[in-house]
Scaffold this motif. Structure first.
Motif, mmCIF file in Angstrom:
data_model
loop_
_atom_site.group_PDB
_atom_site.id
_atom_site.type_symbol
_atom_site.label_atom_id
_atom_site.label_comp_id
_atom_site.label_asym_id
_atom_site.label_seq_id
_atom_site.Cartn_x
_atom_site.Cartn_y
_atom_site.Cartn_z
ATOM 1 N N PHE A 149 10.656 3.703 -12.875
ATOM 2 C CA PHE A 149 10.363 3.401 -11.478
ATOM 3 C C PHE A 149 9.547 4.515 -10.832
ATOM 4 N N LEU A 150 8.666 4.119 -9.892
ATOM 5 C CA LEU A 150 7.878 5.085 -9.134
ATOM 6 C C LEU A 150 8.354 5.156 -7.688
ATOM 7 N N PHE A 151 8.210 6.343 -7.098
ATOM 8 C CA PHE A 151 8.590 6.614 -5.711
ATOM 9 C C PHE A 151 7.447 7.400 -5.068
ATOM 10 N N PHE A 152 7.079 7.047 -3.833
ATOM 11 C CA PHE A 152 5.993 7.719 -3.127
ATOM 12 C C PHE A 152 6.473 8.143 -1.740
ATOM 13 N N GLY A 153 5.911 9.255 -1.241
ATOM 14 C CA GLY A 153 6.249 9.666 0.114
ATOM 15 C C GLY A 153 5.196 10.572 0.711
ATOM 16 N N ALA A 207 8.323 -3.250 5.075
ATOM 17 C CA ALA A 207 6.924 -3.669 5.234
ATOM 18 C C ALA A 207 6.288 -3.763 3.853
ATOM 19 N N LYS A 208 5.067 -4.318 3.804
ATOM 20 C CA LYS A 208 4.298 -4.369 2.562
ATOM 21 C C LYS A 208 2.851 -4.011 2.872
ATOM 22 N N MET A 209 2.169 -3.465 1.875
ATOM 23 C CA MET A 209 0.810 -2.999 2.074
ATOM 24 C C MET A 209 0.139 -2.856 0.708
ATOM 25 N N LYS A 210 -1.180 -2.983 0.662
ATOM 26 C CA LYS A 210 -1.884 -2.706 -0.587
ATOM 27 C C LYS A 210 -1.814 -1.212 -0.874
ATOM 28 N N LEU A 211 -1.683 -0.875 -2.157
ATOM 29 C CA LEU A 211 -1.518 0.523 -2.528
ATOM 30 C C LEU A 211 -2.668 1.390 -2.025
ATOM 31 N N LYS A 212 -3.895 0.885 -2.067
ATOM 32 C CA LYS A 212 -5.038 1.686 -1.613
ATOM 33 C C LYS A 212 -4.905 2.052 -0.138
ATOM 34 N N ASP A 213 -4.396 1.129 0.670
ATOM 35 C CA ASP A 213 -4.204 1.397 2.095
ATOM 36 C C ASP A 213 -3.048 2.372 2.316
ATOM 37 N N TYR A 214 -2.030 2.249 1.469
ATOM 38 C CA TYR A 214 -0.892 3.154 1.588
ATOM 39 C C TYR A 214 -1.284 4.589 1.219
ATOM 40 N N VAL A 215 -2.075 4.757 0.163
ATOM 41 C CA VAL A 215 -2.536 6.097 -0.220
ATOM 42 C C VAL A 215 -3.364 6.707 0.906
ATOM 43 N N ASP A 216 -4.221 5.900 1.531
ATOM 44 C CA ASP A 216 -5.002 6.389 2.672
ATOM 45 C C ASP A 216 -4.078 6.841 3.803
ATOM 46 N N LEU A 217 -3.012 6.066 4.014
ATOM 47 C CA LEU A 217 -2.043 6.406 5.054
ATOM 48 C C LEU A 217 -1.366 7.747 4.749
ATOM 49 N N LEU A 218 -0.996 7.962 3.490
ATOM 50 C CA LEU A 218 -0.370 9.224 3.086
ATOM 51 C C LEU A 218 -1.286 10.410 3.348
ATOM 52 N N LYS A 219 -2.559 10.227 3.073
ATOM 53 C CA LYS A 219 -3.505 11.340 3.178
ATOM 54 C C LYS A 219 -3.898 11.640 4.620
ATOM 55 N N LYS A 220 -3.658 10.690 5.508
ATOM 56 C CA LYS A 220 -3.978 10.921 6.923
ATOM 57 C C LYS A 220 -2.990 11.871 7.583
ATOM 58 N N GLY A 221 -1.763 11.851 7.119
ATOM 59 C CA GLY A 221 -0.748 12.707 7.731
ATOM 60 C C GLY A 221 0.632 12.126 7.557
ATOM 61 N N THR A 256 4.736 17.801 0.446
ATOM 62 C CA THR A 256 3.340 17.364 0.549
ATOM 63 C C THR A 256 3.302 15.910 0.089
ATOM 64 N N PRO A 257 2.252 15.146 0.409
ATOM 65 C CA PRO A 257 2.172 13.780 -0.114
ATOM 66 C C PRO A 257 2.225 13.795 -1.638
ATOM 67 N N GLY A 258 2.963 12.876 -2.222
ATOM 68 C CA GLY A 258 3.068 12.851 -3.673
ATOM 69 C C GLY A 258 3.852 11.652 -4.149
ATOM 70 N N PHE A 259 4.117 11.631 -5.457
ATOM 71 C CA PHE A 259 4.898 10.534 -6.032
ATOM 72 C C PHE A 259 5.646 11.036 -7.247
ATOM 73 N N SER A 260 6.672 10.288 -7.619
ATOM 74 C CA SER A 260 7.525 10.671 -8.735
ATOM 75 C C SER A 260 7.840 9.451 -9.585
ATOM 76 N N MET A 261 8.224 9.707 -10.828
ATOM 77 C CA MET A 261 8.666 8.651 -11.735
ATOM 78 C C MET A 261 10.066 8.998 -12.228
ATOM 79 N N SER A 262 10.957 8.006 -12.202
ATOM 80 C CA SER A 262 12.303 8.212 -12.725
ATOM 81 C C SER A 262 12.499 7.416 -14.007
ATOM 82 N N LEU A 263 13.006 8.104 -15.028
ATOM 83 C CA LEU A 263 13.446 7.460 -16.264
ATOM 84 C C LEU A 263 14.965 7.487 -16.250
#
Length: 297
Positions: free
Chosen positions: A133-137, A82-96, A232-239
């Protein structure tokens, strides 16, 4: 629940800081993982980066999303679900909880100012500047146990919240129910709550476990298997760095060309029968191998 069934894991070494010489001699050369706790403390990112901050400066960017649906012949390698705007995805993460994750996303390309918030670590190895690269969950979201297609040495830096990392060296591949012509274990295995009666070979695999908090960095040597779970909701960066081993470099080239091309062709020709066949082979091959080991053949 199978809470009484545990994997054979030891804690990853932890250091607050480390010199380039010690990092190379103690961890890169022997290909051993380590957590560096204070690597990012001098970076602007350490104070600035959060889900809310990224929503503010990059909210309009459309991001690719992945979930934990079983591998399907309809999907190509790393094709988003799927695809989504980042602002909507962050809201989704914070909802649960949600299964949607962002995977291997080069946000620095979309928002160049983020590159000013960190610097390539001085650890005695050359990180690829164009591939952070960034990773979110979301809370409790997890990625299949896998290893990276390019056999890179990886520095995985976490931001916001807490993350559990289960990793295995390449030597343990023989116990991890690897799917043929793929980079993953059988995706029905839940490494956070494993069924060791159904998958007994996992009891023989010797791995590592690390918990990462904001700003902490996990070094994973080339070819290491990894399963990441966001507590918990968060994100990571890989080098990343190129593989040091000529053998692993050749494996990376093979994976990126022949293996990936062959896989896409077989999915197109055979459909989900190809996926089912590979999963069956992974399980039966593993059962035969463990039977031989247990009986000393």
């Amino acid at each position: 629940m199978k809470s009484n069934q545990k994997l054979n894991l030891q804690a990853v070494d932890r250091v607050k800081t480390i010199s380039p010489k010690d990092f190379v001699e103690k961890y890169v050369k022997p290909q051993k993982p380590v957590v560096i706790e204070q690597l990012t403390h001098e970076w602007p990112a350490y104070k600035k980066w959060s889900l809310s901050y990224l929503k503010e400066i990059a909210g309009e960017i459309e991001v690719p999303l992945y979930d934990n649906r079983p591998v399907s012949a309809k999907d190509k390698f790393n094709e988003p679900h799927a695809k989504m705007k980042l602002k909507d995805y962050v809201d989704l993460l914070k909802k649960g909880p949600t299964d949607y994750r962002i995977f291997l996303f080069n946000m620095m390309k979309e928002v160049p100012e983020l590159q000013e918030h960190f610097k390539m670590p001085n650890l005695g190895v050359n990180f690829l500047k164009k591939l952070p690269f960034l990773f979110f969950g979301a809370e409790n979201s997890s990625v299949f146990m896998h290893y990276d297609i390019d056999f890179a040495n990886i520095l995985h830096i976490h931001f916001e919240g807490k993350k559990r990392c289960i990793i295995y060296p390449p030597s343990e591949t023989k116990y991890l129910y690897k799917v043929p012509n793929a980079l993953i274990s059988l995706n029905e295995i839940d490494f956070n709550n494993p069924d060791l009666e159904k998958f007994p070979a996992l009891k023989l695999a010797k791995g590592y476990e690390a918990y990462l908090e904001h700003g902490e960095a996990l070094y994973m040597p080339e070819g290491y298997w990894h399963n990441m779970t966001y507590l918990t909701p968060g994100f990571s960066m890989s080098l990343r760095t190129l593989p040091r081993s000529a053998k692993n470099l050749s494996k990376a080239v093979y994976n990126l060309t022949i293996m990936r091309g062959f896989e896409n062709i077989m999915r197109k020709l055979k459909g989900d029968q190809w996926i089912e066949h590979k999963n069956k082979v992974a399980y039966t091959r593993q059962e035969r191998r463990i039977e031989k080991e247990l009986h000393g053949e």
